[in-house]
Design a protein around this motif. Structure first.
Motif, PDB file in Angstrom:
ATOM      1  N   PRO A 146      -7.850 -11.065  10.846  1.00 33.14           N
ATOM      2  CA  PRO A 146      -6.422 -11.072  10.561  1.00 33.14           C
ATOM      3  C   PRO A 146      -5.582 -10.831  11.817  1.00 33.14           C
ATOM      4  O   PRO A 146      -6.091 -10.360  12.824  1.00 33.14           O
ATOM      5  CB  PRO A 146      -6.250  -9.907   9.571  1.00 33.14           C
ATOM      6  CG  PRO A 146      -7.605  -9.589   9.068  1.00 33.14           C
ATOM      7  CD  PRO A 146      -8.537  -9.931  10.177  1.00 33.14           C
ATOM      8  N   TYR A 181     -12.535  -7.817   7.078  1.00 34.36           N
ATOM      9  CA  TYR A 181     -11.475  -7.660   6.083  1.00 34.36           C
ATOM     10  C   TYR A 181     -10.815  -9.004   5.775  1.00 34.36           C
ATOM     11  O   TYR A 181     -10.364  -9.229   4.650  1.00 34.36           O
ATOM     12  CB  TYR A 181     -10.437  -6.660   6.584  1.00 34.36           C
ATOM     13  CG  TYR A 181     -11.040  -5.321   6.950  1.00 34.36           C
ATOM     14  CD1 TYR A 181     -11.593  -4.499   5.971  1.00 34.36           C
ATOM     15  CD2 TYR A 181     -11.084  -4.882   8.274  1.00 34.36           C
ATOM     16  CE1 TYR A 181     -12.163  -3.273   6.295  1.00 34.36           C
ATOM     17  CE2 TYR A 181     -11.653  -3.668   8.605  1.00 34.36           C
ATOM     18  CZ  TYR A 181     -12.194  -2.871   7.622  1.00 34.36           C
ATOM     19  OH  TYR A 181     -12.776  -1.665   7.942  1.00 34.36           O
ATOM     20  N   GLY A 182     -10.758  -9.883   6.761  1.00 32.10           N
ATOM     21  CA  GLY A 182     -10.207 -11.212   6.518  1.00 32.10           C
ATOM     22  C   GLY A 182     -11.131 -12.089   5.697  1.00 32.10           C
ATOM     23  O   GLY A 182     -10.696 -12.815   4.796  1.00 32.10           O
ATOM     24  N   ALA A 185     -10.957 -11.035   1.965  1.00 29.50           N
ATOM     25  CA  ALA A 185      -9.657 -10.931   1.309  1.00 29.50           C
ATOM     26  C   ALA A 185      -9.573 -11.924   0.151  1.00 29.50           C
ATOM     27  O   ALA A 185     -10.089 -13.047   0.240  1.00 29.50           O
ATOM     28  CB  ALA A 185      -8.535 -11.196   2.304  1.00 29.50           C
ATOM     29  N   CYS A 262     -16.074  -3.963   3.621  1.00 28.39           N
ATOM     30  CA  CYS A 262     -14.747  -4.508   3.934  1.00 28.39           C
ATOM     31  C   CYS A 262     -14.011  -4.904   2.661  1.00 28.39           C
ATOM     32  O   CYS A 262     -12.796  -4.699   2.541  1.00 28.39           O
ATOM     33  CB  CYS A 262     -14.875  -5.701   4.880  1.00 28.39           C
ATOM     34  SG  CYS A 262     -15.385  -5.254   6.556  1.00 28.39           S
ATOM     35  N   ASN A 266     -10.384  -3.387   1.342  1.00 28.60           N
ATOM     36  CA  ASN A 266      -9.262  -4.223   0.910  1.00 28.60           C
ATOM     37  C   ASN A 266      -8.778  -3.807  -0.479  1.00 28.60           C
ATOM     38  O   ASN A 266      -7.564  -3.754  -0.740  1.00 28.60           O
ATOM     39  CB  ASN A 266      -9.677  -5.693   0.885  1.00 28.60           C
ATOM     40  CG  ASN A 266      -9.846  -6.279   2.272  1.00 28.60           C
ATOM     41  OD1 ASN A 266      -9.384  -5.715   3.255  1.00 28.60           O
ATOM     42  ND2 ASN A 266     -10.510  -7.416   2.354  1.00 28.60           N
ATOM     43  N   SER A 287       0.294  -8.873   3.593  1.00 27.83           N
ATOM     44  CA  SER A 287      -1.100  -8.729   3.981  1.00 27.83           C
ATOM     45  C   SER A 287      -1.954  -8.586   2.739  1.00 27.83           C
ATOM     46  O   SER A 287      -1.545  -7.976   1.754  1.00 27.83           O
ATOM     47  CB  SER A 287      -1.296  -7.501   4.881  1.00 27.83           C
ATOM     48  OG  SER A 287      -2.673  -7.229   5.084  1.00 27.83           O
ATOM     49  N   THR A 289      -5.269  -7.627   3.381  1.00 28.37           N
ATOM     50  CA  THR A 289      -6.425  -6.986   3.994  1.00 28.37           C
ATOM     51  C   THR A 289      -6.286  -5.462   3.927  1.00 28.37           C
ATOM     52  O   THR A 289      -5.504  -4.929   3.151  1.00 28.37           O
ATOM     53  CB  THR A 289      -6.594  -7.459   5.443  1.00 28.37           C
ATOM     54  OG1 THR A 289      -5.469  -7.034   6.234  1.00 28.37           O
ATOM     55  CG2 THR A 289      -6.704  -8.975   5.508  1.00 28.37           C
ATOM     56  N   ASN A 290      -7.041  -4.763   4.754  1.00 26.46           N
ATOM     57  CA  ASN A 290      -7.048  -3.302   4.699  1.00 26.46           C
ATOM     58  C   ASN A 290      -5.839  -2.669   5.370  1.00 26.46           C
ATOM     59  O   ASN A 290      -5.657  -1.456   5.298  1.00 26.46           O
ATOM     60  CB  ASN A 290      -8.320  -2.761   5.355  1.00 26.46           C
ATOM     61  CG  ASN A 290      -8.320  -2.957   6.861  1.00 26.46           C
ATOM     62  OD1 ASN A 290      -7.982  -4.045   7.357  1.00 26.46           O
ATOM     63  ND2 ASN A 290      -8.713  -1.948   7.608  1.00 26.46           N
TER      64      ASN A 290
END
Length: 349
Positions: A146, A181-182, A185, A262, A266, A287, A289-290
């Motif tokens: 991300p 994380y990306g 997602a 991950c 998220n 966003s 993600t995290n």
């Protein structure tokens, strides 16, 4: 104090520490030439669907970014980056210290660089006045996935960047410090094989995704990474006890731990975002993600700061400021629910 301001402060996942300690008295070849690094490289190639990819392990994000750029760029060449890009704002001028200018371009709150921007910059360089040899030549396009503000590139956006890089002879490099994380997602259509197909180089971040330290660099274009181990050594990045890196990526990737932790981070960040929305807090940058970014007033932050730590992201002269709320593999659901309840209590009565 409960920290929600970074995703690497809690050490390493227990499975990684277990792998590290279980091999403590083993003797193996050094400098990443050990069986564990070889196994990790093979696993990464398999996950990426890129059997010919060159895979290297380095200790940290700034180190791997600077080393790749030093290898890919000649002295008169520079790197296109979003103005909010990590190499421009958070790495103490590491590319410039290596002799390569960062050509920063403005973006919106998402922090994403577009193919149209790259096209415009290349056209201006080669077709403008004065002649191009009077200016730094753009050669690498740097993006993070991300982005610094948690946004994700779509597959179509990456394909458009790949196309414009192909037209102008540029390398496409993706900083994946938070890649896990990306990739996990909701709704993303970008995976490791897509990155291997579209990028000349990209990193699979470990430091911010459960490892004690370490980044894996995947180079799919040999021209961008010629003599790369020489650049690692020259830059002080060749870890003598290289197996410490290979072991960590084996622990993260061999049973899918990387994606599991991950994805969990998220989901916990979703809970915080829901609480912010219920409290009526404006979102600074979207966003999935995290990392989540919302606007808080000074009074609201004063009510939270005795119990929680956040990152101040942007502070305008007037009005609420943007803060980052960040989860990780080690964030507990109990802490998230406690913060979510306190955020909801900020809602005007």
């Amino acid at each position: 104090m409960i920290y929600f301001d970074c995703d690497y402060s809690q050490g390493a996942h227990p499975k990684i520490l277990e792998r590290l300690t279980s091999t403590n008295l083993e003797q193996t070849p050094g400098y990443g030439c050990d069986p564990y690094c070889d196994q990790a490289r093979a696993l990464i190639r398999e996950l990426c669907g890129a059997p010919a990819a060159d895979v290297h392990f380095l200790v940290g994000g700034t180190q791997v970014n600077a080393t790749f750029l030093n290898a890919a760029l000649r002295g008169h060449q520079g790197v296109l980056s979003a103005a909010a890009g990590h190499i421009h704002c958070h790495e103490t001028g590491a590319p410039e210290a290596g002799g390569h200018k960062v050509l920063a371009l403005p973006t919106g709150p998402e922090g994403k660089l577009s193919a149209a921007q790259v096209e415009e910059q290349c056209a201006a360089h080669y077709q403008g006045s004065p002649p191009p040899e009077h200016m730094v030549q753009p050669k690498v396009v740097y993006i993070s996935h991300p982005t610094e503000n948690g946004a994700l590139y779509s597959l179509a956006e990456l394909e458009a960047l790949r196309a414009v890089c192909g037209r102008w002879g540029l390398y496409l490099y993706v900083d994946g410090a938070r890649l896990g994380y990306g990739l996990t997602a909701p709704g993303t259509d970008v995976d490791l094989p897509a990155l291997a197909r579209l990028c000349d180089g990209f990193t699979i971040g470990g430091t911010k995704c459960g490892a004690l330290f370490g980044e894996a660099l995947v180079i799919t274009n040999p021209d961008a990474g010629q003599d790369f181990r020489y650049y690692i050594k020259q830059g002080g990045g060749m870890l003598a006890k290289g197996r410490l890196l290979g072991l960590q990526f084996l622990a993260l990737l061999e049973d899918g731990l990387y994606f599991t932790i991950c994805r969990q981070a998220n989901a916990l960040a979703d809970r915080l975002a829901e609480a912010c929305q219920e409290a009526g807090l404006p979102e600074y940058a979207p966003s999935a993600t995290n990392q989540r970014f919302f606007l808080f007033t000074q009074e609201q932050m004063a009510r939270l700061s005795d119990k929680y730590a956040f990152s101040l992201w942007e502070s305008p002269p007037e009005g609420p400021a943007a803060y980052r709320l960040c989860t990780s593999w080690g964030t507990s659901p109990q802490d998230v629910e406690a913060l979510a309840a306190d955020i909801r209590a900020l809602r005007p009565q």
